[in-house]
Design an enzyme around this catalytic site. Structure first.
Site, PDB file in Angstrom:
ATOM      1  N   GLU A 165      54.513  -6.740  -5.226  1.00 26.70           N
ATOM      2  CA  GLU A 165      54.582  -5.776  -6.332  1.00 26.70           C
ATOM      3  C   GLU A 165      55.363  -4.524  -5.939  1.00 26.70           C
ATOM      4  OE1 GLU A 165      50.846  -4.132  -7.857  1.00 26.70           O
ATOM      5  OE2 GLU A 165      51.923  -3.535  -9.662  1.00 26.70           O
ATOM      6  N   ASP A 204      50.071  -9.157  -4.389  1.00 24.98           N
ATOM      7  CA  ASP A 204      49.741  -7.837  -4.938  1.00 24.98           C
ATOM      8  C   ASP A 204      48.817  -7.180  -3.911  1.00 24.98           C
ATOM      9  OD1 ASP A 204      49.025  -5.584  -6.280  1.00 24.98           O
ATOM     10  OD2 ASP A 204      48.617  -6.589  -8.182  1.00 24.98           O
ATOM     11  N   ILE A 206      47.169  -4.353  -3.804  1.00 26.18           N
ATOM     12  CA  ILE A 206      45.906  -3.900  -4.422  1.00 26.18           C
ATOM     13  C   ILE A 206      46.027  -4.187  -5.914  1.00 26.18           C
ATOM     14  CG2 ILE A 206      44.321  -1.988  -4.862  1.00 26.18           C
ATOM     15  CD1 ILE A 206      45.324  -0.605  -2.355  1.00 26.18           C
ATOM     16  N   ASP A 207      45.368  -5.224  -6.361  1.00 24.21           N
ATOM     17  CA  ASP A 207      45.323  -5.492  -7.799  1.00 24.21           C
ATOM     18  C   ASP A 207      44.085  -4.780  -8.336  1.00 24.21           C
ATOM     19  OD1 ASP A 207      46.251  -6.827 -10.219  1.00 24.21           O
ATOM     20  OD2 ASP A 207      44.351  -7.887 -10.091  1.00 24.21           O
ATOM     21  N   THR A 229      44.621  -1.268  -9.182  1.00 27.61           N
ATOM     22  CA  THR A 229      44.873   0.031  -8.524  1.00 27.61           C
ATOM     23  C   THR A 229      44.152   1.165  -9.247  1.00 27.61           C
ATOM     24  OG1 THR A 229      47.027  -0.780  -7.806  1.00 27.61           O
ATOM     25  CG2 THR A 229      46.707   1.586  -7.714  1.00 27.61           C
ATOM     26  N   ASP A 255      50.147 -10.580  -9.901  1.00 28.64           N
ATOM     27  CA  ASP A 255      48.785 -10.404 -10.418  1.00 28.64           C
ATOM     28  C   ASP A 255      48.055 -11.745 -10.529  1.00 28.64           C
ATOM     29  OD1 ASP A 255      49.077  -7.575 -10.979  1.00 28.64           O
ATOM     30  OD2 ASP A 255      50.255  -8.106 -12.739  1.00 28.64           O
TER      31      ASP A 255
HETATM   32  C1  IPD Z   1      47.286  -4.534 -13.053  1.00 27.09           C
HETATM   33  C2  IPD Z   1      45.850  -4.961 -13.226  1.00 27.09           C
HETATM   34  C3  IPD Z   1      45.440  -4.778 -14.672  1.00 27.09           C
HETATM   35  C4  IPD Z   1      46.326  -5.562 -15.615  1.00 27.09           C
HETATM   36  C5  IPD Z   1      47.792  -5.229 -15.385  1.00 27.09           C
HETATM   37  C6  IPD Z   1      48.154  -5.401 -13.930  1.00 27.09           C
HETATM   38  P1  IPD Z   1      47.832  -3.432 -10.668  1.00 27.09           P
HETATM   39  O1  IPD Z   1      47.681  -4.694 -11.708  1.00 27.09           O
HETATM   40  O2  IPD Z   1      45.685  -6.298 -12.865  1.00 27.09           O
HETATM   41  O3  IPD Z   1      44.144  -5.233 -14.892  1.00 27.09           O
HETATM   42  O4  IPD Z   1      45.990  -5.237 -16.927  1.00 27.09           O
HETATM   43  O5  IPD Z   1      48.567  -6.096 -16.193  1.00 27.09           O
HETATM   44  O6  IPD Z   1      49.506  -5.068 -13.729  1.00 27.09           O
HETATM   45  O7  IPD Z   1      48.867  -2.522 -11.228  1.00 27.09           O
HETATM   46  O8  IPD Z   1      46.498  -2.790 -10.587  1.00 27.09           O
HETATM   47  O9  IPD Z   1      48.264  -4.080  -9.404  1.00 27.09           O
END
Ligand code: IPD
Length: 333
Positions: free
Chosen positions: A81, A101, A103-104, A106, A258
């Protein structure tokens, strides 16, 4: 070019994914636990969108994981990411590709809501074949390799020997959902809040939960689902489906990092992941298409345990979801 691999290689890739999670976990946890320290203001890195957060910890973890992959997995590609956010071109090819990713979730990480994880997927021939998702705040490690089942364990356990096979639901396989009106559904608003992006999502969430159709969405059905939940992490929403806790997860707008690990873990738990708006897609198109619908594992009608019967029951729910949500385009730029 098509790549071949053995079961032993797949197992070694899974072990390596778990090794990466073990490296990343303490770093993520340290960032989580020190978020109220005086240096907290330095945690956030500005991206120009107040709803799309990135922290120094995301960047630090990705850098570490990427370096480890480059050193130990020669010839493998990498999509991350923060690497993509930094402007690097990372196209998906048939080559073994680690999709990460760091940290998913964030936003949860920044706010101290303990639903964040590292998500580590491996594709070969553009198909997700290994998935490792680790939430260090809850010490939950989700793992799967193609054809070998999905597991939930703690980080210091051997998933197969000490972990619990997914789904956790009993009896297994669970009965099919009779309709969307019986479902606990996860959905997310995502971080792109421009009117043309958020409005169709709000209409979709409204119609997933509503009893009555809306004049604002002519021709769209309603789901009248039991409830809608947003965990704030695509990977952990998918893990709730893999465990059999959520029945359905729908989101338009997430990226391959993700969902890559989540796709193989959900599949190995008996669930399916398909295009969120009903297109017929290959795995490569699914990964990069930014529209996802995940449905939990089940048996078919009348307890039929054949894969065909299960898939027919899952497709019935998928069609219902597609008739309810808006048909959205989701460009990559
Ligand atoms: C996000 C999270 C969020 C989702 C977004 C993602 P991130 O990832 O998973 O729940 O709604 O589409 O991009 O930015 O926290 O790595």
């Amino acid at each position: 070019m098509s790549y071949t691999y053995t079961t032993a290689e797949l197992e070694s890739y899974l072990d390596f994914g778990i090794h990466l999670a073990k490296l990343a976990g303490p770093v993520i946890l340290e960032g989580f636990n020190t978020r109220f320290s005086p240096e907290r203001s330095a945690l956030l890195v500005k991206k120009g969108n107040t709803a799309d957060l990135v922290t120094e910890w995301d960047q630090k973890v990705e850098k570490m994981v990427r370096a480890e992959i480059a050193e130990k997995m020669k010839g493998h590609s990498f999509i991350g990411e923060e690497t993509v956010a930094g402007g690097e071109e990372c196209g998906l090819t048939d080559a073994p590709t680690w999709i990460v990713d760091p940290i998913d979730g964030t936003t949860n990480f920044v706010h101290g809501f303990p639903f964040s994880c590292i998500s580590i997927g491996l594709t070969i021939n553009q198909e997700p074949v290994v998935g490792v998702i680790y939430n260090p705040m809850m010490n939950q490690l989700f793992t799967a390799a193609k054809g070998q089942g999905a597991y939930l364990s703690k980080i210091d356990e051997n998933p197969r020997e000490q972990g619990r096979r997914l789904p956790l639901s009993y009896p297994h396989p669970a009965p099919p959902l009779p309709s969307l009106s019986m479902a606990l559904v996860a959905g997310e608003y995502g971080s792109d809040r421009k009117a043309e992006v958020i409005d169709p999502k709000v209409k979709s969430m409204r119609n997933l939960s509503a009893r009555d159709p809306s004049p604002a969405t002519p021709g769209r059905a309603v789901g009248h689902a039991h409830g809608i939940r947003c965990l704030g992490s695509a990977a952990l929403n998918m893990m709730a489906v893999a465990q059999g806790q959520f029945d359905v997860y729908w989101e338009v707008g997430c990226w391959e990092w993700d969902v890559c690990a989540g796709i193989i873990i959900v599949r190995e738990s008996g669930g399916v992941v398909v295009d969120g708006c009903g297109r017929e897609v290959t795995d490569g198109q699914l990964l990069t298409g930014r529209r996802f619908l995940t449905i939990r594992g089940c048996c078919g009608e009348d307890g039929d345990t054949s894969p065909e019967a299960a898939l027919a029951a899952q497709k019935k729910i998928a069609k219902e979801v597609w008739s309810v949500v808006e048909d959205m385009e989701c460009p990559r730029k």
